[in-house]
Design a protein around this motif. Structure first.
Motif, PDB file in Angstrom:
ATOM      1  N   ASP B 242     -91.224  -2.063  67.650  1.00 34.85           N
ATOM      2  CA  ASP B 242     -90.057  -1.619  67.173  1.00 34.85           C
ATOM      3  C   ASP B 242     -89.845  -0.218  65.967  1.00 34.85           C
ATOM      4  O   ASP B 242     -88.845   0.388  66.309  1.00 34.85           O
ATOM      5  CB  ASP B 242     -88.850  -2.975  66.355  1.00 34.85           C
ATOM      6  N   PHE B 243     -90.523  -0.384  65.734  1.00 36.24           N
ATOM      7  CA  PHE B 243     -90.669   0.265  64.114  1.00 36.24           C
ATOM      8  C   PHE B 243     -92.635   0.588  63.692  1.00 36.24           C
ATOM      9  O   PHE B 243     -93.311  -0.794  63.996  1.00 36.24           O
ATOM     10  CB  PHE B 243     -89.775  -0.468  63.132  1.00 36.24           C
ATOM     11  N   ILE B 244     -92.623   0.950  62.551  1.00 36.93           N
ATOM     12  CA  ILE B 244     -93.731   0.984  61.773  1.00 36.93           C
ATOM     13  C   ILE B 244     -93.604   0.676  60.772  1.00 36.93           C
ATOM     14  O   ILE B 244     -92.000   0.469  59.516  1.00 36.93           O
ATOM     15  CB  ILE B 244     -94.212   2.759  61.216  1.00 36.93           C
ATOM     16  N   MET B 245     -94.268  -0.620  60.433  1.00 36.36           N
ATOM     17  CA  MET B 245     -94.091  -1.681  59.515  1.00 36.36           C
ATOM     18  C   MET B 245     -95.085  -1.358  57.696  1.00 36.36           C
ATOM     19  O   MET B 245     -93.759  -1.101  56.731  1.00 36.36           O
ATOM     20  CB  MET B 245     -95.180  -3.066  59.611  1.00 36.36           C
TER      21      MET B 245
END
Lengths: 126, 316
Positions: B242-245
């Motif tokens: 879902d997203f870049i951590m």
């Protein structure tokens, strides 16, 4: 006589006493479940599907702001309308947010323009 | 034979009830000395380890055991290859997660000098079995709160079970030499279902009720050797679906006199870490500071024994 006038001035002019009935109490859940199948009352048609704040007396609320963040401190929801709860999606229209704990910050003022700030965490269950 | 490896981690922070996504307690676990043992030691080793994390609340006189973990590792090395396996039992009060992990890594030396001396490829695979438990009696759902009065009433939002069970798989490959390393790791590639309400999982295919796949890429290249100083440049990137951590655009490692290592990493999502290490045949140690959240961590190995201590400041 002077002292009576002085006491009268202190009581009725100098001191602004906050009426306890003016204080708005917030009731904040700590969990919600966006896929809930629970039958909701007509007064709260989305009940457990949204993270919504409840109030002791909505009419005493002057302004309201709520921010919700994910664990990477990115804002996932912001509203200024108290009745608009968070449905577990990014800004309520984007991708579904994952199961987990989300910090929130609520800033509100009562009819006396006194500012209150409340923060905490809500668990989004999947 | 090296035993025991001991890591004590102290975490003073405000307790969040059943916080399932408090990532920084997990970040500190990346310190495990037992992980992939054969990649660190030339002759192989045995490891028995224990790690405990405690939380101290400044408003309380007592501490709380956050998580405990026990490890058994074994590795051996032959002339051109080695293998290692690693078994870990882990219990976390914060996330209410208990799991058993088994990792296997195999090192194979490649007979080429294309990317520097001692080029080796290390593929690894890991399996973990998890049990997660939620105490629903401590949760307050919106339907439990009466408007106007705030009275708490019973909820009908109770799940079929307070426990969820799942298995997760991970794999990694590390290519390294004296001048270069590149590591790719994929976690949760079987995308386990983590729902407390498995009957309600929508068929839309949105992955939020599944544990997301996490991809990590780490690399470092030695740029130059100047007198006794080695200059490296590093990069890392951690993505979920879902997203870049987190990701690093700039990292640097400088080693000098073959004993000291200074490393500095700036993550482009506005966090950074700096560490200073001292490595000899009998002593390996480093101290690290990381912001967001602020944490200090120090780690020592003296001969057969290891000790790590971390101090993290939680923000609520």
């Amino acid at each position: 006589m002077k002292s009576i006038i002085l006491i009268w001035m202190i009581l009725f002019l100098g001191c602004k006493k906050q009426d306890s009935s003016d204080v708005v109490q917030l009731y904040i859940p700590n969990a919600f479940y966006p896929n809930s199948n629970v039958q909701c009352p007509s007064s709260d048609p989305v009940c457990n599907r949204n993270f919504t704040i409840k109030f002791s007396d909505r009419s005493k609320l002057h302004s309201f702001e709520m921010y919700i963040y994910n664990s990477n401190q990115i804002e996932v929801y912001h509203t200024t309308i108290p009745e608009y709860g968070w449905n577990g999606r990014s800004q309520n229209i984007g991708a579904e947010c994952a199961y987990g704990t989300y910090p929130y910050l609520i800033r509100y003022t009562d009819i006396n323009q006194e500012v209150f700030i409340v923060s905490g965490n809500v668990l989004l269950i999947r | 034979m090296r035993l025991p490896a001991l890591i004590l981690v102290f975490l003073p922070l405000s307790i969040w009830a059943q916080d399932t996504s408090l990532n920084f307690s997990v970040q500190l676990l990346s310190l495990q000395s037992t992980y992939s043992p054969s990649s660190h030691y030339d002759k192989g080793r045995h490891v028995i380890g224990y790690q405990g994390q405690f939380a101290f609340s400044r408003y309380s006189t007592s501490s709380l055991f956050l998580n405990q973990q026990s490890d058994i590792g074994y590795s051996t090395r032959y002339k051109n290859h080695s293998f290692a396996f690693y078994l870990q039992a882990y219990s976390d009060e914060f996330t209410r997660n208990q799991n058993l992990q088994l990792h296997y890594a195999y090192t194979f030396k490649l007979k080429t000098n294309i990317l520097g001396k001692n080029l080796a490829i290390i593929p690894g695979i890991g399996y973990s079995y998890h049990r997660e438990r939620m105490d629903f009696s401590k949760l307050r759902f919106p339907d439990q709160i009466a408007s106007g009065s705030g009275f708490i009433i019973p909820t009908s939002e109770l799940p079929p079970s307070e426990n969820i069970y799942y298995s997760a798989l991970q794999g990694s490959a590390l290519l390294r030499s004296e001048n270069f390393f590149l590591q790719l790791q994929i976690e949760n590639f079987n995308e386990p279902l983590i729902s407390y309400y498995p009957n309600d999982v929508p068929d839309t295919g949105e992955g939020s009720t599944y544990l997301p796949i996490i991809y990590s890429l780490n690399n470092a290249i030695k740029l130059k050797r100047y007198r006794s100083f080695d200059f490296w440049i590093t990069g890392c990137s951690v993505h979920s679906q879902d997203f870049i951590m987190r990701y690093a655009g700039l990292g640097a490692i400088t080693s000098f006199k073959e004993k000291y290592i200074l490393s500095y990493t700036i993550y482009l999502n506005q966090s950074s870490e700096i560490s200073l290490g001292y490595y000899t045949q009998s002593i390996r140690s480093f101290i690290r500071y990381q912001n967001s959240p602020d944490s200090f961590l120090t780690y020592f190995e003296f001969g057969k024994y290891s000790l790590g201590i971390a101090y993290a400041i939680g923000k609520q």
